[in-house]
Design a protein around this motif. Structure first.
Motif, mmCIF file in Angstrom:
data_model
loop_
_atom_site.group_PDB
_atom_site.id
_atom_site.type_symbol
_atom_site.label_atom_id
_atom_site.label_comp_id
_atom_site.label_asym_id
_atom_site.label_seq_id
_atom_site.Cartn_x
_atom_site.Cartn_y
_atom_site.Cartn_z
ATOM 1 N N MET A 1 52.031 46.633 39.611
ATOM 2 C CA MET A 1 50.736 46.578 38.946
ATOM 3 C C MET A 1 50.509 45.166 38.411
ATOM 4 S SD MET A 1 50.961 50.216 36.862
ATOM 5 C CE MET A 1 49.262 50.168 36.234
ATOM 6 N N ALA A 2 49.367 44.590 38.723
ATOM 7 C CA ALA A 2 49.044 43.246 38.236
ATOM 8 C C ALA A 2 48.683 43.269 36.757
ATOM 9 C CB ALA A 2 47.904 42.640 39.048
ATOM 10 N N ASP A 3 48.165 44.401 36.291
ATOM 11 C CA ASP A 3 47.879 44.585 34.873
ATOM 12 C C ASP A 3 47.952 46.075 34.571
ATOM 13 O OD1 ASP A 3 45.335 45.785 35.494
ATOM 14 O OD2 ASP A 3 44.410 43.801 35.552
ATOM 15 N N ASP B 1 45.837 48.451 36.868
ATOM 16 C CA ASP B 1 45.826 48.140 38.294
ATOM 17 C C ASP B 1 46.498 49.276 39.069
ATOM 18 O OD1 ASP B 1 45.617 46.839 40.722
ATOM 19 O OD2 ASP B 1 47.453 45.679 40.417
ATOM 20 N N ALA C 1 45.518 50.428 42.149
ATOM 21 C CA ALA C 1 45.384 50.342 43.603
ATOM 22 C C ALA C 1 46.735 50.222 44.316
ATOM 23 C CB ALA C 1 44.465 49.188 43.988
ATOM 24 N N PRO C 2 47.666 49.351 43.840
ATOM 25 C CA PRO C 2 48.968 49.276 44.513
ATOM 26 C C PRO C 2 49.755 50.590 44.405
ATOM 27 C CG PRO C 2 48.596 47.342 43.161
ATOM 28 C CD PRO C 2 47.537 48.324 42.791
ATOM 29 N N ARG D 1 41.664 41.886 31.626
ATOM 30 C CA ARG D 1 40.499 41.608 32.469
ATOM 31 C C ARG D 1 39.322 41.064 31.655
ATOM 32 N NH1 ARG D 1 40.648 46.163 37.337
ATOM 33 N NH2 ARG D 1 42.909 46.065 37.608
ATOM 34 N N GLY E 1 51.577 43.183 33.696
ATOM 35 C CA GLY E 1 51.713 44.245 34.678
ATOM 36 C C GLY E 1 53.133 44.770 34.710
#
Length: 362
Positions: free
Chosen positions: A260-262, A265, A267-268, A301, A350
């Motif tokens: 996870m980028a944050d 997040d 989506a991954p 964000r 993240g």
């Protein structure tokens, strides 16, 4: 031909840190063979800080139960990774990781589990390059124990690492050494950080000569995509569990990971779920493990958050609750392993996530 092995993962709800009734019932029914237990991971409902003795209470209770079935040496060889803090709706539970004899016929890689216990870490080495090196050596040993040949097949490395207490600091100073910090709470972050960098070194994500000791716990541009580390007062060494995939293992379980980028997040994580065919009839969720991190910028964000400014509640506790809610909404259960404090574990703010699934209704 190498001996085929099969990994089993049992998720058991607990009513408190000392509740071993579910484990005892599973052993009594034959669902779990004590001799095959490699590790037990758990979420306990303490504060996750230095004085969180729910972790030690849980480990003590588990050892007492297992001593009814195993010799003392075997009980002590098991890795006990207790993560304190079930803020929000995170549900206390344990994950029992078992290794059994597998079936010789298989046509695909399956979940592989490895374990390693390092020697005790001298207090003066905590948060320093010596700890990075010790952790890296322990991870390599756990990878060998799992029989994983390709580092790319390692999907998650869970480490329980030590922290500093007043007694341990005094012991080091009495021997003429200084410690990286005299703040016991800060020592948790430094220990997690050095252990995570050890994972990065073992997996070839970083090299030891490229790490300056001053970067440990400070330079968050250095990170591992597969490290999860948790510090506790209940041990002085590192207890390491490696999860990966191998064709020398059989069975229906598989593991994949995401980064996870944050904190929002997803989506991954969804992509990893798709790779495991979760969300349909092809597979079902067995366990989810994740790191939670408030990040150092104080923003998510572009929007300001107050996790780092709250003097009443630790930022790691905020992060566990927040990320726990995000991921629980995604997988449909709050019985997930979310650990706070992600220094060098994924990008700043993240963190890595591992998903274990049962394929094809196996």
């Amino acid at each position: 031909m190498a001996l085929m092995r099969e990994a089993k993962v049992h998720r058991i709800a607990t009513q408190g840190p000392d509740d071993v009734s579910g484990l005892a019932a599973a052993i009594a029914s034959g669902a779990i063979s004590p001799a095959g237990i490699l590790a037990i991971l758990g979420k306990t409902e303490g504060n996750g800080c230095v004085n969180d003795f729910t972790r030690a209470f849980s480990v003590q209770s588990l050892k007492i139960e297992l001593a009814r079935h195993l010799p003392t040496a075997a009980v002590e060889e098991i890795a006990y990774v207790m993560s304190g803090g079930t803020e929000g709706a995170l549900s206390p539970h344990i994950l029992v990781l078992e290794r059994t004899a597998g079936h010789p016929v298989h046509d695909r890689p399956s979940l592989a589990i490895g374990r390693a216990l390092t020697p005790a870490l001298p207090p003066e080495d905590l948060g320093r390059l010596a700890q990075v090196q010790m952790a890296a050596e322990g991870v390599r040993a756990a990878i060998r124990d799992a029989g994983i040949d390709d580092l790319g097949d390692v999907h998650f490395v869970q480490i329980k690492c030590p922290l500093l207490t007043s007694e341990r600091i005094q012991r080091a100073e009495a021997e003429g050494y200084s410690t990286a910090t005299r703040d016991t709470l800060k020592s948790m972050g430094l220990s997690r950080a050095a252990s995570a960098l050890g994972v990065a070194v073992a997996l070839g994500e970083l090299s030891l000569p490229d790490i300056d000791e001053a970067q440990i716990g400070r330079d968050m541009s250095l990170w591992s995509s597969r490290a999860s580390t948790s510090a506790g007062v209940e041990l002085e060494n590192h207890e390491i569990v490696v999860l990966g995939m191998s064709r020398s293992w059989s069975g229906p379980l598989a593991v994949d990971h995401a980064v996870m980028a944050d904190a929002i997040d997803v989506a991954p994580v969804k992509a990893a779920m798709d790779r495991l065919a979760l969300g349909g009839e092809a597979a079902s969720l067995v366990a989810l493990l994740a790191k939670a991190e408030p990040g150092t910028s104080g923003r998510l964000r572009g929007s300001r958050h107050t996790m780092l400014d709250d003097s009443d509640i630790s930022a790691t506790r905020h992060a566990r609750a927040f990320v726990g809610g995000v991921l629980a909404g995604l997988v449909g259960t709050a019985e997930i392993f979310v650990s706070g404090g992600a220094e060098h574990q994924g990008p700043d703010g993240g963190g890595p996530v591992a998903i274990i699934a049962r394929r094809n209704g196996g």
